[in-house]
Design an enzyme around this catalytic site. Sequence first.
Site, mmCIF file in Angstrom:
data_model
loop_
_atom_site.group_PDB
_atom_site.id
_atom_site.type_symbol
_atom_site.label_atom_id
_atom_site.label_comp_id
_atom_site.label_asym_id
_atom_site.label_seq_id
_atom_site.Cartn_x
_atom_site.Cartn_y
_atom_site.Cartn_z
ATOM 1 N N ASP A 63 12.469 39.668 71.184
ATOM 2 C CA ASP A 63 12.045 41.043 71.359
ATOM 3 C C ASP A 63 10.987 41.278 70.261
ATOM 4 O O ASP A 63 10.958 40.529 69.274
ATOM 5 C CB ASP A 63 13.287 41.910 71.146
ATOM 6 C CG ASP A 63 12.980 43.357 70.914
ATOM 7 O OD1 ASP A 63 12.595 44.024 71.872
ATOM 8 O OD2 ASP A 63 13.122 43.822 69.768
ATOM 9 N N ASP A 65 9.623 44.814 68.889
ATOM 10 C CA ASP A 65 9.773 45.943 67.968
ATOM 11 C C ASP A 65 11.142 45.960 67.317
ATOM 12 O O ASP A 65 12.174 45.961 68.001
ATOM 13 C CB ASP A 65 9.516 47.256 68.714
ATOM 14 C CG ASP A 65 8.103 47.281 69.266
ATOM 15 O OD1 ASP A 65 7.179 47.430 68.458
ATOM 16 O OD2 ASP A 65 7.930 47.105 70.485
ATOM 17 N N ARG A 206 14.886 65.005 71.617
ATOM 18 C CA ARG A 206 14.769 63.744 72.375
ATOM 19 C C ARG A 206 13.449 63.696 73.154
ATOM 20 O O ARG A 206 12.733 62.710 73.140
ATOM 21 C CB ARG A 206 15.981 63.636 73.324
ATOM 22 C CG ARG A 206 16.061 62.375 74.158
ATOM 23 C CD ARG A 206 16.744 61.225 73.460
ATOM 24 N NE ARG A 206 15.941 60.479 72.538
ATOM 25 C CZ ARG A 206 14.963 59.625 72.872
ATOM 26 N NH1 ARG A 206 14.621 59.442 74.114
ATOM 27 N NH2 ARG A 206 14.315 58.955 71.944
ATOM 28 N N ASP A 210 10.403 61.113 72.499
ATOM 29 C CA ASP A 210 9.956 60.291 73.621
ATOM 30 C C ASP A 210 8.436 60.401 73.796
ATOM 31 O O ASP A 210 7.743 59.390 73.959
ATOM 32 C CB ASP A 210 10.695 60.771 74.876
ATOM 33 C CG ASP A 210 10.468 59.855 76.047
ATOM 34 O OD1 ASP A 210 10.686 58.654 75.875
ATOM 35 O OD2 ASP A 210 10.048 60.334 77.112
ATOM 36 N N LYS A 219 1.599 54.909 68.011
ATOM 37 C CA LYS A 219 0.929 53.614 68.192
ATOM 38 C C LYS A 219 -0.508 53.638 67.709
ATOM 39 O O LYS A 219 -1.009 52.643 67.183
ATOM 40 C CB LYS A 219 1.056 53.174 69.650
ATOM 41 C CG LYS A 219 2.522 52.840 69.925
ATOM 42 C CD LYS A 219 2.820 52.393 71.301
ATOM 43 C CE LYS A 219 4.255 51.879 71.350
ATOM 44 N NZ LYS A 219 5.139 52.566 72.236
ATOM 45 N N THR A 254 8.989 42.252 75.570
ATOM 46 C CA THR A 254 8.981 43.522 74.842
ATOM 47 C C THR A 254 8.729 44.688 75.785
ATOM 48 O O THR A 254 8.018 44.538 76.791
ATOM 49 C CB THR A 254 7.906 43.514 73.735
ATOM 50 O OG1 THR A 254 7.782 44.840 73.184
ATOM 51 C CG2 THR A 254 6.539 43.076 74.233
ATOM 52 N N ASN A 255 9.276 45.831 75.420
ATOM 53 C CA ASN A 255 8.999 47.035 76.211
ATOM 54 C C ASN A 255 7.644 47.634 75.862
ATOM 55 O O ASN A 255 7.157 48.514 76.559
ATOM 56 C CB ASN A 255 10.099 48.087 75.979
ATOM 57 C CG ASN A 255 11.345 47.772 76.783
ATOM 58 O OD1 ASN A 255 11.367 46.811 77.551
ATOM 59 N ND2 ASN A 255 12.378 48.573 76.613
ATOM 60 N N ASP A 368 17.105 43.364 68.907
ATOM 61 C CA ASP A 368 17.720 44.286 67.948
ATOM 62 C C ASP A 368 18.571 45.343 68.624
ATOM 63 O O ASP A 368 19.353 46.019 67.972
ATOM 64 C CB ASP A 368 16.643 45.020 67.137
ATOM 65 C CG ASP A 368 15.837 45.967 68.016
ATOM 66 O OD1 ASP A 368 15.159 45.470 68.932
ATOM 67 O OD2 ASP A 368 15.888 47.191 67.798
HETATM 68 N N1 LIG Z 1 9.122 56.289 75.680
HETATM 69 C C1 LIG Z 1 9.875 55.887 74.639
HETATM 70 N N2 LIG Z 1 9.631 54.694 74.076
HETATM 71 C C2 LIG Z 1 10.397 54.341 73.026
HETATM 72 C C3 LIG Z 1 11.413 55.153 72.507
HETATM 73 N N3 LIG Z 1 11.992 54.509 71.456
HETATM 74 C C4 LIG Z 1 11.332 53.340 71.326
HETATM 75 N N4 LIG Z 1 10.366 53.247 72.261
HETATM 76 C C5 LIG Z 1 9.391 52.174 72.479
HETATM 77 O O1 LIG Z 1 10.048 51.078 73.052
HETATM 78 C C6 LIG Z 1 9.380 49.897 72.666
HETATM 79 C C7 LIG Z 1 10.423 48.929 72.122
HETATM 80 O O2 LIG Z 1 9.952 47.642 72.310
HETATM 81 P P1 LIG Z 1 10.861 46.315 72.132
HETATM 82 O O3 LIG Z 1 9.890 45.297 71.618
HETATM 83 O O4 LIG Z 1 11.947 46.605 71.185
HETATM 84 O O5 LIG Z 1 11.352 45.988 73.514
HETATM 85 C C8 LIG Z 1 8.317 50.263 71.633
HETATM 86 O O6 LIG Z 1 7.058 50.326 72.263
HETATM 87 C C9 LIG Z 1 8.739 51.664 71.224
HETATM 88 O O7 LIG Z 1 7.635 52.457 70.835
HETATM 89 C C10 LIG Z 1 11.647 56.403 73.123
HETATM 90 O O8 LIG Z 1 12.525 57.189 72.713
HETATM 91 N N5 LIG Z 1 10.863 56.733 74.173
HETATM 92 MG MG LIG Z 2 13.335 45.985 69.850
#
Ligand SMILES: Nc1nc2c(ncn2[C@@H]2O[C@H](COP(=O)(O)O)[C@@H](O)[C@H]2O)c(=O)[nH]1
Ligand SMILES: [Mg+2]
Length: 399
Positions: A63, A65, A206, A210, A219, A254-255, A368
């Site tokens: 992962d 972040d 929240r 978000d 970012k 990764t998200n 994590d």
């Molecule tokens: N829209 C939202 N995005 C969120 C929130 N908390 C974290 N994040 C984002 O998720 C990814 C996590 O990435 P990973 O690598 O751990 O998979 C990162 O871009 C964060 O900015 C939320 O509350 N809302």
């Molecule tokens: Mg993470």
Amino acid sequence: MVVMPRSLIGCSALRMDTGAVEPASTGAIWSTPSVEPRSISIGKQIFCNRSLNMRNITAVGFDMDYTLAQYKPETFEALAYHGTIEKLVKDLNYPEELLTWQFDWKYMVRGLVLDKKRGNILKMDRHKYVKVAYHGFREMSKEEKVAAYGSTLIRDSFDEPDYALIDTLFSLGEAYLFAQLVDFMDNNPAKVPSGTDYAHMYRDVRSAVDLCHRDGTLKRMVAKEPSRYINEDLAIVPMLQMLRKSGRSTFLVTNSLWDYTDVVMNYLCGPYMSDVSSSHNHKWLEYFDVVITGSSKPSFFHDDNRTGLFEVEPDSGKLLNADLQIGSPRSSQHQPKPIHKVYQGGNVGHLHRLLSVASSSQILYVGDHIYGDILRSKKVLGMCYSIYNVSTLAIATCC
Ligand SMILES: Nc1nc2c(ncn2[C@@H]2O[C@H](COP(=O)(O)O)[C@@H](O)[C@H]2O)c(=O)[nH]1
Ligand SMILES: [Mg+2]
């Protein structure tokens, strides 16, 4: 010898490295002080709850972040905290005096539970018995705890929608802000927007948090000056090199979306790259076989997830349809690996095909987030999963 990256060891290591001194008033209320002084620094200790035979593992993934990228809570979480307050004031009519509030990044810890309706912050044991409870920042008496959470025989589920788990480091700021708002509303009921109750305030916080993650508030700032928000970790690249040298595939899921992933990974792998000045230097990709961005974990791990997979064109960020063969991979010998390596979306089935692995048990994934990265994947797929930086402990593997 390859040293374990600091990012994979635990956040207390990170705190020790900053040289910060823990104030007596904060940070200690949720944890039991250790009785004996340790001769080995926490950053070098290894914890595990079961063993894993690495011989069976053919692909190791990460992962990004808060796993490879360890954010500095004093700057990154403070940025999220202040960004959230700005949105509460500007968009949701909270009073301007919130703009003067300060964030103590050491106060909250992962594992706490927010009781949204009652405005309480709880620490419970594994039997869901509430051990410590605060209303805002005031410790509740035993009588108050029993009145709210019952005797030892009756257990609430302590789950959504009435409760929120503080299960990622991203949530520390919002938990702190929630506690501040609870105290603020108790003391100044007329100052909060009319009709507001604790649960309503939680929802406002929240949605503002978000938005900070989605609209670039966080970012953009990290991209401008990554070193201000992310710890440098010189052990990441040697670790990836070691894994690859051992014949294993490496991957990132990764998200975060591609543009941000590229910024963060460029920074983390930067000291090992010849030309980090160019924004189109994607040299860090050489340390990975497959990179999946915008993965939408935990649904990425659902076996019925039908999210489409796109190829990402690294220079332009353009999304192209990914043309993967259909059907499950039969064996790693017969499947040539696709040449593209950056993708967006998809699901764990796509990951298998991209890595040419036949079984989830060949994969080790390091994350994590106990729910998003670990539980979901393990429960649904039986994938071999690993948590490295759970709270201040370190390694737990489960196959
Ligand atoms: N829209 C939202 N995005 C969120 C929130 N908390 C974290 N994040 C984002 O998720 C990814 C996590 O990435 P990973 O690598 O751990 O998979 C990162 O871009 C964060 O900015 C939320 O509350 N809302
Ligand atoms: Mg993470």
